[in-house]
Motif scaffolding. Structure first.
Motif, PDB file in Angstrom:
ATOM      1  N   UNK A  50       0.891  -1.010  -0.576  1.00 10.91           N
ATOM      2  CA  UNK A  50      -0.591   0.027  -0.177  1.00 10.91           C
ATOM      3  C   UNK A  50       0.999   1.390   0.373  1.00 10.91           C
ATOM      4  N   UNK A  51       0.481   2.277  -0.651  1.00 10.36           N
ATOM      5  CA  UNK A  51       0.871   3.361  -0.681  1.00 10.36           C
ATOM      6  C   UNK A  51      -0.692   4.315   0.010  1.00 10.36           C
ATOM      7  N   UNK A  52      -0.898   5.549   0.549  1.00  8.40           N
ATOM      8  CA  UNK A  52      -1.118   6.512   0.893  1.00  8.40           C
ATOM      9  C   UNK A  52      -1.222   7.364   1.584  1.00  8.40           C
ATOM     10  N   UNK A  53      -1.983   8.358   1.421  1.00  7.85           N
ATOM     11  CA  UNK A  53      -1.490   9.512   1.979  1.00  7.85           C
ATOM     12  C   UNK A  53      -1.969   9.828   3.635  1.00  7.85           C
ATOM     13  N   UNK A  54      -0.319  10.704   4.005  1.00  2.00           N
ATOM     14  CA  UNK A  54      -0.388  10.366   5.490  1.00  2.00           C
ATOM     15  C   UNK A  54      -1.448  11.401   6.403  1.00  2.00           C
ATOM     16  N   UNK A  55      -1.880  11.781   7.726  1.00  2.00           N
ATOM     17  CA  UNK A  55      -2.708  12.316   8.288  1.00  2.00           C
ATOM     18  C   UNK A  55      -2.905  14.379   7.914  1.00  2.00           C
ATOM     19  N   UNK A  56      -1.667  13.970   7.764  1.00  2.00           N
ATOM     20  CA  UNK A  56      -1.009  15.570   7.212  1.00  2.00           C
ATOM     21  C   UNK A  56      -1.465  16.471   5.534  1.00  2.00           C
ATOM     22  N   UNK A  57      -1.628  15.410   5.059  1.00  2.00           N
ATOM     23  CA  UNK A  57      -1.586  15.646   3.657  1.00  2.00           C
ATOM     24  C   UNK A  57      -2.673  15.631   3.208  1.00  2.00           C
ATOM     25  N   UNK A  58      -3.280  14.523   2.459  1.00  2.00           N
ATOM     26  CA  UNK A  58      -4.891  14.451   1.882  1.00  2.00           C
ATOM     27  C   UNK A  58      -5.233  13.852   2.625  1.00  2.00           C
ATOM     28  N   UNK A  87       2.050  15.312  -0.869  1.00  2.00           N
ATOM     29  CA  UNK A  87       1.470  14.726  -2.088  1.00  2.00           C
ATOM     30  C   UNK A  87       1.049  15.596  -2.615  1.00  2.00           C
ATOM     31  N   UNK A  88      -0.755  16.439  -1.530  1.00  2.00           N
ATOM     32  CA  UNK A  88      -1.143  17.654  -1.711  1.00  2.00           C
ATOM     33  C   UNK A  88      -0.547  19.035  -1.970  1.00  2.00           C
ATOM     34  N   UNK A  89       0.206  19.088  -0.876  1.00  2.00           N
ATOM     35  CA  UNK A  89       1.137  20.539  -0.678  1.00  2.00           C
ATOM     36  C   UNK A  89       2.412  19.992  -0.442  1.00  2.00           C
ATOM     37  N   UNK A  90       3.134  20.766  -0.350  1.00  2.00           N
ATOM     38  CA  UNK A  90       4.680  20.177   0.294  1.00  2.00           C
ATOM     39  C   UNK A  90       4.551  20.583   1.777  1.00  2.00           C
ATOM     40  N   UNK A  91       5.428  19.324   2.380  1.00  2.00           N
ATOM     41  CA  UNK A  91       5.616  18.765   4.089  1.00  2.00           C
ATOM     42  C   UNK A  91       6.981  19.997   3.986  1.00  2.00           C
ATOM     43  N   UNK A 104       4.885   0.973   9.096  1.00  2.00           N
ATOM     44  CA  UNK A 104       4.840   1.364   7.890  1.00  2.00           C
ATOM     45  C   UNK A 104       5.975   2.217   8.193  1.00  2.00           C
ATOM     46  N   UNK A 105       6.216   2.550   6.948  1.00  2.00           N
ATOM     47  CA  UNK A 105       7.168   2.815   6.400  1.00  2.00           C
ATOM     48  C   UNK A 105       6.849   4.580   5.880  1.00  2.00           C
ATOM     49  N   UNK A 106       7.610   5.250   6.185  1.00  2.00           N
ATOM     50  CA  UNK A 106       6.940   7.034   6.122  1.00  2.00           C
ATOM     51  C   UNK A 106       7.858   7.430   5.143  1.00  2.00           C
ATOM     52  N   UNK A 107       7.031   7.737   4.292  1.00  2.00           N
ATOM     53  CA  UNK A 107       7.742   8.482   2.559  1.00  2.00           C
ATOM     54  C   UNK A 107       6.957   9.466   2.270  1.00  2.00           C
ATOM     55  N   UNK A 108       7.843  10.214   1.667  1.00  2.00           N
ATOM     56  CA  UNK A 108       7.801  11.634   1.069  1.00  2.00           C
ATOM     57  C   UNK A 108       7.606  11.574  -0.489  1.00  2.00           C
ATOM     58  N   UNK A 109       6.906  13.107  -1.042  1.00  2.00           N
ATOM     59  CA  UNK A 109       7.119  13.560  -1.978  1.00  2.00           C
ATOM     60  C   UNK A 109       7.100  14.391  -2.887  1.00  2.00           C
TER      61      UNK A 109
END
Length: 652
Positions: A50-58, A87-91, A104-109
């Motif tokens: 799975x790849x899924x956007x985190x709580x602070x993103x979308x 993903x939606x806005x840069x963190x 889970x693996x923390x990832x950056x877009x």
């Protein structure tokens, strides 16, 4: 399409893969030593499911958690899930958005390798995030981020040089990630293959995914040295449904064709590469949980991982929940305003309304689709996903589920009895799930066939109404999938296999068979087993030829035709006949190429005769202009295949 090994470099040069400009090159050089010592190899990690956007993103993960926290934990609380930030806005600075305690693996877009492009005012484009910039500034140091995604698309957030030089920049991105102890994920978008970006449509092509395959962007992604390759099978920039643009999740055949062939191209370069495909709940794609589920089921043999994108306005997280329920073996059932209980996702414009204001009121919904005697409804979780209007307060209802004999459904046999499953439903409920677990399976008795029924009882009234019957207000009850309705993958890709046959599963053999392309007129026919019933419909749509060849010279021109035949396949009925002019120019040494001439689109469906059968699909390859090399097939390393419009049962 050029060959892959001479192929990746040559095909990449063909689409203008430039090196970094001065600014990008300087940034990369400075960045390569920042953030820690260089690594000769990636840090490694599990293949993603799975790849899924985190709580602070979308808020994809948070949105799913808000409706069904147990389901979110079941699927994403593991080391095979990649929680994506930015993903939606840069963190900024990059942040680990994995919930506390989850492995889970923390990832950056990232949308750019080098400096972000500037807008007309000289300000970096909103939404752009620069990977080399974050490495150079040390922003990733100590962030906890373990994986980085390069999302190169035809949008303002990616520099033009990186769009036209996509293969070169993917390689540089992967190298910089590995030098800084980070896993890399390549996600080149289909819209890079839109006319006017790095290519134009050629003969037989009408969609982005066809030219994407011809350009070998999946090959380039794998050849970059990346750990993971994400196949952007959900669109962002171009609407795919409604007959526009590339394939869409509502077009099962196109989705299956694109994902399967992109995966095969990538695996030809790196058999061990991690793969995911995209699914999105965005309302602009007009997608249903059932379509999402069938799409992922169809490609799961090659691509087990999914980027579950919960986006759009509204974002429809309930659609994602129902999709995950189906992955869990549940079957959602949707009540309508006519007392029907449908297995189909509702499409009405206005929701039906059941008032919960009167104690003792109840409504019963009965499925028109039936199951025969002997069907087993497994033990397990049942879920109730209510939608309510904006009323006030809340009501308490109980949900009864069972089976009965249509059409009257007076002989009801409950599986979950009245009052056993209470649920509090507040005003404005957007589908928050409650569940009930049975301990023993239910076997439908002799007689039948049987309908499933659902009765909603009002136990404690409230000034609120239950809504149902529309895609956006889709109250539903999900039951364990009955044994008479197995979940089966359907595929529109057939592979050349032994005995001049073909099958729907990728071949697993180590050694390839050869068909010589050196003699004009040389011909071979492949056919499936007798798997198509009378009345089966072969829809209109694209046919795509993907091939593997040996040798170093070339090319050769092949004539292609496809159709159906009866048991012995001595009498063949072409759907795309020899007079259609379907040709493919194939190059020596090609691995997973999809020549533009190898695509052919039919404009009308074909229904197999109602009498006779069962039928086979066949496809014939004829050498029209020879070359001193061979077509390879029947091995895991050379799975020459034909993608056809998805074959549907009559009336399906």
């Amino acid at each position: 399409m050029t060959a892959l090994r001479a192929g990746v470099a040559l095909s990449c040069a063909t689409i203008a893969l430039g090196a970094l400009g001065a600014a990008g090159g300087a940034g990369a050089a400075a960045a390569s030593t920042a953030g820690g010592p260089a690594a000769a190899a990636p840090p490694g990690g599990p293949a993603p499911e799975w790849i899924v956007e985190g709580p602070g993103d979308q808020n994809a993960l948070a949105a799913i958690q808000g409706l069904d926290p147990a389901l979110a934990q079941k699927y994403f609380d593991n080391d095979r899930s990649y929680i994506l930030a930015g993903d939606a806005q840069p963190t900024e600075p990059p942040a680990d958005e994995v919930p506390p305690g989850w492995p889970a693996v923390p990832a950056q877009h990232y949308t750019s390798f080098g400096p972000c492009p500037a807008n007309s005012g000289g300000v970096p484009q909103p939404g752009c995030a620069s990977f080399s910039g974050d490495i150079g500034s040390g922003a990733l140091t100590g962030s906890g981020i373990r994986a980085v995604m390069y999302d190169d698309e035809n949008w303002t957030k990616t520099p033009n040089a990186e769009k036209t030089g996509v293969c070169s920049y993917m390689t540089q991105f992967a190298q910089l990630a590995h030098a800084n102890q980070l896993m890399s994920i390549m996600a080149p978008d289909q819209n890079l293959a839109s006319p006017g970006v790095i290519t134009s449509f050629e003969g037989g092509e009408s969609t982005d995914w066809q030219s994407y395959l011809r350009l070998g962007l999946a090959n380039c992604a794998a050849a970059s040295g990346t750990d993971l390759y994400h196949i952007m099978s959900q669109p962002f920039e171009t609407p795919w449904c409604g007959g526009q643009g590339a394939a869409c999740e509502g077009s099962e055949a196109d989705y299956t064709d694109f994902v399967t062939q992109a995966a095969l191209q990538a695996k030809a370069v790196n058999p061990n590469i991690g793969l995911t495909a995209g699914l999105s709940t965005s309302p602009r794609y007009n997608v249903t949980p059932q379509a999402m589920y069938q799409d992922s089921l169809d490609v799961s043999r090659l691509v087990p991982g999914v980027w579950l994108n919960v986006a759009g306005t509204p974002a429809n997280p309930a659609t994602a929940v129902q999709y995950l329920e189906m992955r869990s073996g549940l079957l959602p059932l949707y009540p309508g305003d006519d007392g029907a209980l449908s297995r189909a996702f509702p499409t009405a414009a206005q929701p039906a309304s059941m008032s919960l204001a009167t104690a003792g009121a109840q409504s019963t919904f009965v499925s028109s689709q039936t199951d025969p005697a002997g069907t087993v409804i497994p033990a397990g979780s049942y879920t109730f996903e209510p939608w309510t209007d904006s009323g006030s307060g809340s009501a308490t209802v109980s949900v009864e589920v069972g089976y009965c004999t249509p059409p009257g459904c007076t002989d009801r046999a409950p599986i979950i009895g009245a009052g056993a499953w209470p649920s509090t439903v507040p005003a404005g409920d957007p589908g928050v799930v409650s569940s009930f677990t049975t301990r023993t399976p239910t076997t439908l008795p002799p007689g039948g066939p049987y309908s499933i029924y659902v009765t909603v009882h009002v136990d404690s009234p409230g000034p609120v109404s239950l809504l149902s019957g529309t895609g956006s207000d889709s109250t539903n009850v999900a039951v364990p999938r009955p044994s008479s309705e197995p979940a089966t993958p359907r595929t529109s890709v057939v592979f050349a296999q032994p005995g001049m046959g073909s099958g729907t599963g990728p071949p697993a053999g180590p050694s390839a068979r050869r068909f010589s392309l050196a003699r004009p007129g040389n011909t071979v026919t492949f056919s499936t087993g007798p798997v198509l019933r009378p009345g089966t419909v072969v829809p209109a749509g694209p046919w795509e030829f993907q091939y593997w060849t040996d040798g170093t010279g070339g090319p050769a021109t092949l004539g292609l035709q496809a159709g159906y035949c009866s048991q012995g396949c001595t009498e063949r009925y072409p759907i795309v006949g020899s007079s259609a002019g379907w040709q493919a120019t194939v190059a020596a040494g090609a691995e997973g190429a999809a020549d533009p001439g190898g695509a052919f689109t039919t404009t009308s469906p074909t229904q197999l005769p109602a009498s006779g059968g069962p039928y086979r699909l066949y496809w014939t390859v004829t050498v029209e202009s020879p070359g001193a090399f061979n077509l390879l097939y029947d091995s895991a390393g050379a799975p020459t295949s034909l993608a056809t419009p998805l074959v549907l049962p009559s009336g399906g």
